[in-house]
Write a protein that holds these residues in place. Structure first.
Motif, PDB file in Angstrom:
ATOM      1  N   ASP A  78       0.821  -1.218   0.000  1.00 28.73           N
ATOM      2  CA  ASP A  78       0.000   0.000   0.000  1.00 28.73           C
ATOM      3  C   ASP A  78       0.852   1.263   0.000  1.00 28.73           C
ATOM      4  OD1 ASP A  78      -2.262  -1.559   0.048  1.00 28.73           O
ATOM      5  OD2 ASP A  78      -2.569  -1.407   2.215  1.00 28.73           O
ATOM      6  N   ALA A  81       1.531   3.506  -3.165  1.00 32.00           N
ATOM      7  CA  ALA A  81       0.608   4.565  -3.607  1.00 32.00           C
ATOM      8  C   ALA A  81       1.140   5.947  -3.270  1.00 32.00           C
ATOM      9  CB  ALA A  81      -0.761   4.361  -2.958  1.00 32.00           C
ATOM     10  N   CYS A 109      -0.336  -3.986  -8.230  1.00 39.71           N
ATOM     11  CA  CYS A 109       0.254  -2.770  -7.659  1.00 39.71           C
ATOM     12  C   CYS A 109       1.024  -1.996  -8.727  1.00 39.71           C
ATOM     13  CB  CYS A 109       1.170  -3.135  -6.497  1.00 39.71           C
ATOM     14  SG  CYS A 109       2.062  -1.740  -5.782  1.00 39.71           S
ATOM     15  N   SER A 112      -1.363  -0.253 -11.133  1.00 39.03           N
ATOM     16  CA  SER A 112      -1.977   0.919 -10.496  1.00 39.03           C
ATOM     17  C   SER A 112      -0.989   2.076 -10.397  1.00 39.03           C
ATOM     18  CB  SER A 112      -2.475   0.522  -9.105  1.00 39.03           C
ATOM     19  OG  SER A 112      -3.008   1.632  -8.424  1.00 39.03           O
ATOM     20  N   CYS A 113       0.257   1.760 -10.030  1.00 43.54           N
ATOM     21  CA  CYS A 113       1.272   2.810  -9.894  1.00 43.54           C
ATOM     22  C   CYS A 113       1.572   3.468 -11.233  1.00 43.54           C
ATOM     23  CB  CYS A 113       2.550   2.225  -9.289  1.00 43.54           C
ATOM     24  SG  CYS A 113       2.418   1.838  -7.528  1.00 43.54           S
ATOM     25  N   ASP A 116      -1.072   5.802 -12.223  1.00 40.23           N
ATOM     26  CA  ASP A 116      -1.031   7.020 -11.406  1.00 40.23           C
ATOM     27  C   ASP A 116       0.135   7.936 -11.771  1.00 40.23           C
ATOM     28  OD1 ASP A 116      -3.282   6.298 -10.033  1.00 40.23           O
ATOM     29  OD2 ASP A 116      -2.212   5.476  -8.295  1.00 40.23           O
TER      30      ASP A 116
END
Length: 345
Positions: A78, A81, A109, A112-113, A116
């Motif tokens: 987590d 993030a 992960c 998602s990174c 972002d």
């Protein structure tokens, strides 16, 4: 209340049972060294570290790495993030070994990174995770030579560049891969250069005796300037010689500046710096010569003259004795390194 400005680049280093502790903590140490240790060694006080690395893992619990060393992560996945960069060390798996579902949480992960806007950086076989995530489709990539054929077969949409030591691709060149067993060194230097500047990367390389894309350690001359000392007279002479080392008879000029008898000056200088005044001058000159050899293509004779040596052959002998490389050899090694880091800035 005004929000405090964040200055450190936050780096998450992913630890798994398939990674080596030496790579995980080696990268951690390299990022911690950047910007900090040069000041500590040269000036006597640590500089401001531009990076804030931390080790993360799937559950954040202690784990045993592939080389049987226990790793204690700082946080769970987590934490990625909140990172600016996520680094994936090598995967100690056999080429062709089934990976389906094995790294599902790590791959989610990474996806998602990347979405972002974060930078994803992999060393050695770690690029396989980016390929499994589908992030390399249509992009250039590199990995350890033992995995290049596998990547070509298993991920046909990836443009594998097996002879490239380092590849930056993807949106905004935010997918960075280095191939080879010790490529994490190249990867860390590239990231330091890109995110903190080439000069900090070069300083980090010198302190840690790293040669860009080469094998083994290379000797370096002593650092150009020792820290300023409590002896105010000698400190004043140090400050003066830093800008006048190329002048003729610099030691005599420092003696005159100090107002001390020559013998007393030399004794106090040696006590304060650990070097005789002449060796100190030579060290400054050679350090400046190294910077010039790294950054431009001036003839070696011209560089010798610019740093204070009229006799180029004497300069060559002195340089080789001090650095254990000829000026030409030094330029080939470290000029290429600076050029590579500059190109990645």
């Amino acid at each position: 209340m005004k929000e405090k400005t964040r200055t450190s680049v936050r780096i998450a280093i992913l630890a798994m049972p398939e990674t080596s502790a030496s790579v995980v903590y080696g990268m951690y140490d390299m990022f911690m060294s950047a910007g900090r240790d040069w000041g500590l060694i040269v000036e006597g006080a640590p500089g401001v570290a531009p990076f804030a690395p931390q080790v993360v893992s799937r559950h954040g619990a202690s784990l045993v790495a592939a080389n049987n060393v226990r790793i204690t992560p700082d946080a769970t996945l987590d934490a990625c993030a909140h990172a600016d960069v996520v680094c994936v060390p090598e995967l100690m798996v056999a080429p062709g070994e089934a990976l389906e579902g094995r790294f599902a949480q790590e791959i989610d992960c990474l996806r998602s990174c990347y979405a972002d806007g974060k930078i994803l950086a992999t060393a050695c076989s770690g690029a396989i995770l980016l390929a499994e995530a589908g992030l390399l489709d249509g992009h250039e990539a590199t990995t350890h030579w033992a995995f290049c054929d596998l990547m070509t077969r298993r991920y046909p949409a990836v443009k594998v560049r097996r002879h490239r030591a380092l590849v930056a691709s993807g949106d905004g060149q935010r997918l960075i891969m280095a191939g080879g067993g010790t490529s994490w060194l190249d990867l860390a230097l590239y990231l330091i250069a890109r995110l903190a500047g080439v000069e900090i990367a070069m300083q980090t390389a010198r302190i840690n005796l790293v040669v860009w894309n080469d094998v083994g350690q290379q000797p370096f001359a002593r650092l150009a300037r020792t820290r300023q000392v409590e002896d105010a007279v000698i400190a004043r002479c140090q400050a003066w010689i830093a800008g006048h080392y190329a002048e003729a008879s610099p030691v005599a000029a420092m003696v005159q500046l100090s107002g001390l008898p020559e013998r007393s000056f030399k004794r106090r200088f040696q006590q304060a710096t650990g070097m005789s005044p002449l060796v100190y001058v030579h060290t400054l000159r050679l350090e400046e010569a190294k910077q010039m050899l790294e950054s431009n293509q001036q003839p070696i004779e011209a560089i010798a003259n610019e740093v204070g040596y009229e006799d180029a052959s004497f300069f060559n002998r002195l340089f080789r004795r001090s650095v254990c490389l000829t000026p030409a050899q030094y330029r080939r090694k470290f000029g290429a390194m600076r050029l590579a880091l500059d190109g990645g800035g």
